[in-house]
Design a protein around this motif. Structure first.
Motif, mmCIF file in Angstrom:
data_model
loop_
_atom_site.group_PDB
_atom_site.id
_atom_site.type_symbol
_atom_site.label_atom_id
_atom_site.label_comp_id
_atom_site.label_asym_id
_atom_site.label_seq_id
_atom_site.Cartn_x
_atom_site.Cartn_y
_atom_site.Cartn_z
ATOM 1 N N ILE A 14 0.856 -1.181 0.000
ATOM 2 C CA ILE A 14 0.000 0.000 0.000
ATOM 3 C C ILE A 14 0.896 1.235 0.000
ATOM 4 C CG2 ILE A 14 -1.833 1.272 1.177
ATOM 5 C CD1 ILE A 14 -2.792 -1.320 2.361
ATOM 6 N N ARG A 19 -1.612 6.350 2.992
ATOM 7 C CA ARG A 19 -1.518 4.929 3.335
ATOM 8 C C ARG A 19 -1.678 4.661 4.838
ATOM 9 N NH1 ARG A 19 3.387 6.984 2.029
ATOM 10 N NH2 ARG A 19 5.177 6.640 3.430
ATOM 11 N N PHE A 22 -5.303 5.574 5.985
ATOM 12 C CA PHE A 22 -6.242 4.608 5.425
ATOM 13 C C PHE A 22 -6.297 3.334 6.260
ATOM 14 C CE2 PHE A 22 -6.459 0.844 2.535
ATOM 15 C CZ PHE A 22 -7.817 0.897 2.262
ATOM 16 N N LYS A 81 -9.476 -2.583 -1.461
ATOM 17 C CA LYS A 81 -9.845 -1.716 -2.582
ATOM 18 C C LYS A 81 -11.270 -1.203 -2.418
ATOM 19 C CE LYS A 81 -6.675 -3.520 -6.072
ATOM 20 N NZ LYS A 81 -6.520 -4.215 -7.387
ATOM 21 N N SER A 84 -11.152 1.716 -0.097
ATOM 22 C CA SER A 84 -10.232 2.806 -0.437
ATOM 23 C C SER A 84 -10.938 4.087 -0.873
ATOM 24 C CB SER A 84 -9.257 2.349 -1.525
ATOM 25 O OG SER A 84 -9.938 2.035 -2.718
#
Length: 271
Positions: A14, A19, A22, A81, A84
């Motif tokens: 990632i 990053r 997240f 994903k 994200s």
């Protein structure tokens, strides 16, 4: 060196400026503590606090690397994903190898296993760099971990296992101060209200072999002690109810003896 290539692991990368933020809102441990020399062990949960995947997380250059069981990698990649959204990150599956060593000093770039000092160290080497020469194999490493009471990821049941039942709280897999993450409410409630009624506990038998994984351990008097989760001849791991964490019992003539490891608290009131 006492080192093994962990062929059952894959790597998720990632990258990007978001990053850390997240992952911080997704996983059970504090991502901000990761650097080139420090890794964490963490889990990704469902909103109801059930296990989806676990991994070792470390930092390398400008990205975070997840060292994850190969059977969990694709589903975890898809889930990351999905979460994200507009985060400025790039998620990929780079080629490389994961190594683990024990009873020897770590090589440059390795991180101590965050679960237990005795577990040793881990190192991710991405494709294109020189690989390590090892004199042990995956089975040797699995036996080393099982002797410490550290089961493989395959023992945790997807969408069912709770982190405290899987001893993540005893093995540095949860941060209680970092703030919210997916599934945090259920995990915190169990911790602060003392709701742990079952835990994974290593077991042994003097008989020929333990019952097969999945066997419900129902005693002759009707009491249910738990469920076998891992069995390798005379050693294994069972999900046991609290009254049986240190109490031997018999099942169909087989004596099953719990053997809590040294890191398992001596006083059940503490857990």
């Amino acid at each position: 060196m006492a080192c093994a290539r962990l062929s059952d692991r894959r790597i998720i990368s990632i990258a990007g400026p978001d990053r850390v933020a997240f992952l911080q809102g997704l996983v059970s441990n504090d991502v901000s503590t990761c650097d080139a020399h420090t890794s964490i062990w963490a889990a990704l949960l469902t909103p109801k606090g059930r296990y989806r995947a676990d991994f070792f997380l470390s930092a390398q250059d400008d990205r975070l690397l997840l060292d994850i069981d190969a059977t969990r990698a694709d589903a975890t990649l898809t889930q990351l994903k999905r979460y994200s959204l507009r985060a400025k990150i790039e998620i990929s599956l780079p080629e490389g190898q994961v190594y683990a060593g024990w009873d020897v000093p770590p090589p440059s770039g390795a991180c101590a296993d965050p679960r237990l000092p005795q577990a040793g160290w881990r190192k991710i080497i991405l494709e294109g760099a020189d690989m390590l020469q090892c004199d042990h194999d995956l089975a040797d490493y699995a036996a080393h971990c099982l002797a410490l009471g550290l089961p493989p990821s395959s023992i945790y049941q997807i969408d069912e296992t709770l982190l405290l039942e899987a001893n993540f709280d005893l093995l540095n897999g949860i941060s209680w101060i970092k703030g919210c993450y997916v599934g945090q409410e259920v995990t915190a409630r169990m911790h602060y209200r003392g709701g742990v009624k079952k835990r994974l506990v290593p077991v042994t038998t003097p008989q020929a072999c333990l019952p097969d994984p999945g066997t419900i351990l129902t005693l002759e008097d009707g009491q249910e002690a738990g469920e076998m989760r891992l069995a390798h001849v005379q050693t294994g791991v069972a999900l046991l109810r609290k009254p049986f964490w240190r109490r031997s019992f018999r099942l169909n003539g087989i004596e099953i003896m719990p053997s809590p490891p040294a890191w398992f608290p001596n006083d059940d009131s503490d857990i």
